[in-house]
Scaffold this motif. Structure first.
Motif, PDB file in Angstrom:
ATOM      1  N   LEU A 169       0.979  -1.222  -0.326  1.00  0.00           N
ATOM      2  CA  LEU A 169      -0.032  -0.111   0.048  1.00  0.00           C
ATOM      3  C   LEU A 169       0.916   1.222   0.067  1.00  0.00           C
ATOM      4  CD1 LEU A 169      -2.815  -0.991   2.635  1.00  0.00           C
ATOM      5  CD2 LEU A 169      -2.927  -0.985  -0.035  1.00  0.00           C
ATOM      6  N   LEU A 173      -2.740   3.518  -5.045  1.00  0.00           N
ATOM      7  CA  LEU A 173      -2.970   2.973  -3.575  1.00  0.00           C
ATOM      8  C   LEU A 173      -1.953   2.015  -3.195  1.00  0.00           C
ATOM      9  CD1 LEU A 173      -6.835   2.719  -3.636  1.00  0.00           C
ATOM     10  CD2 LEU A 173      -5.569   4.687  -2.629  1.00  0.00           C
ATOM     11  N   THR A 181      -9.593  -0.285   0.459  1.00  0.00           N
ATOM     12  CA  THR A 181      -8.822   0.783   0.878  1.00  0.00           C
ATOM     13  C   THR A 181      -9.147   2.202   0.758  1.00  0.00           C
ATOM     14  OG1 THR A 181      -6.863  -0.885  -0.023  1.00  0.00           O
ATOM     15  CG2 THR A 181      -6.297   1.382   0.684  1.00  0.00           C
ATOM     16  N   THR A 195     -12.033   2.624   3.627  1.00  0.00           N
ATOM     17  CA  THR A 195     -11.413   2.412   4.892  1.00  0.00           C
ATOM     18  C   THR A 195     -10.920   3.589   5.276  1.00  0.00           C
ATOM     19  OG1 THR A 195     -11.256   0.219   4.765  1.00  0.00           O
ATOM     20  CG2 THR A 195     -10.205   1.081   6.857  1.00  0.00           C
ATOM     21  N   PRO A 214      -4.746   0.256   6.256  1.00  0.00           N
ATOM     22  CA  PRO A 214      -6.091   0.068   6.427  1.00  0.00           C
ATOM     23  C   PRO A 214      -6.662  -1.476   6.461  1.00  0.00           C
ATOM     24  CG  PRO A 214      -5.713   0.575   4.336  1.00  0.00           C
ATOM     25  CD  PRO A 214      -4.239   0.717   4.911  1.00  0.00           C
ATOM     26  N   LEU A 215      -5.381  -2.346   5.725  1.00  0.00           N
ATOM     27  CA  LEU A 215      -5.838  -3.707   5.663  1.00  0.00           C
ATOM     28  C   LEU A 215      -5.501  -4.580   6.956  1.00  0.00           C
ATOM     29  CD1 LEU A 215      -5.981  -4.480   1.997  1.00  0.00           C
ATOM     30  CD2 LEU A 215      -7.990  -4.484   3.384  1.00  0.00           C
TER      31      LEU A 215
END
Length: 241
Positions: free
Chosen positions: A42, A127, A159, A162, A172-173
């Motif tokens: 990311l 992203l 993504t 969130t 975010p993951l």
């Protein structure tokens, strides 16, 4: 229709109550795509891509060698939104040598024979990237490519959603904070302060030391943080000529 793996993941997302998003089932995703490993990178806040999840015993090494050299399919996919399908690293040697000098041989040394990098994008917003690899050469099937595009699109949507909900531009993951190369950033800041240089130049010093000594970038960073390694103005450690 979504693949069963993605259906189960979407169910897990809806039931997840922890911080951030439920972690991706990368092992199941790799199996779905016929790959030996998967890496999720990311780009928080438009910064450089970071490895936040991985599956496969060669995955971390594959991403690390790209971080050391500052080039590669994962970084290109994340930064420029390029789709990079290299079904045979050896056959792609001429192209890769022009695009990423020195990288193909390093990838082959890991016993990786095929690399596939899918960009994560929403419009013009970069992203990150989803990068898979195989230890045998060969293209992905049409169905596997379709599933990979669907997976990349799903991750991108999750993504951005969130980030919008939480206002947090990072990881975010993941259920727990912290990036795989967080120690690299810390060491980069330490070198920048020690040598009174910019962050970008300090990272080049770290990469140069890792490359010239055949070491993983993360290992060099940890040595610096533990005060066992000090780089001089040329990026060399003590006792190096």
């Amino acid at each position: 229709m979504p693949h069963p793996v993605m259906i189960e993941y979407l169910r897990a997302l809806s039931a997840h109550t922890g911080v951030g998003m439920a972690s991706l089932p990368l092992e199941a995703c790799a199996d779905m795509l016929g790959l030996d490993g998967l890496a999720l990178l990311l780009s928080p806040g438009s910064r450089k891509a970071e490895l936040v999840q991985s599956y496969g015993k060669r995955t971390s090494a594959l991403e690390d060698v790209q971080q050391v050299q500052g080039q590669g399919p994962s970084l290109d996919a994340a930064q420029f939104g390029n789709l990079l399908l290299l079904p045979d690293v050896a056959e792609a040697l001429a192209f890769s040598t022009l695009r990423w000098p020195g990288l193909p041989s390093a990838i082959e040394a890991l016993d990786v024979r095929a690399v596939f990098s899918f960009p994560l994008r929403i419009g013009v917003i970069a992203l990150g990237a989803l990068t898979g690899h195989r230890t045998r050469p060969g293209p992905m099937t049409t169905d596997q490519l379709a599933d990979a595009f669907g997976l990349a699109d799903t991750i991108a949507q999750i993504t951005i959603a969130t980030a919008a909900q939480t206002g947090l531009p990072h990881t975010p993951l993941l259920d727990e904070p912290g990036l795989h190369f967080a120690e690299v950033h810390q060491a980069t800041g330490m070198v920048a302060a020690q040598l009174n240089i910019g962050i970008d130049h300090a990272l080049i010093r770290l990469r140069g030391h890792a490359f010239s000594h055949g070491l993983p970038l993360l290992e060099v960073a940890r040595e610096i943080l533990a005060l066992r390694l000090f780089l001089d103005d040329d990026g060399r450690g003590p006792g190096n000529e």
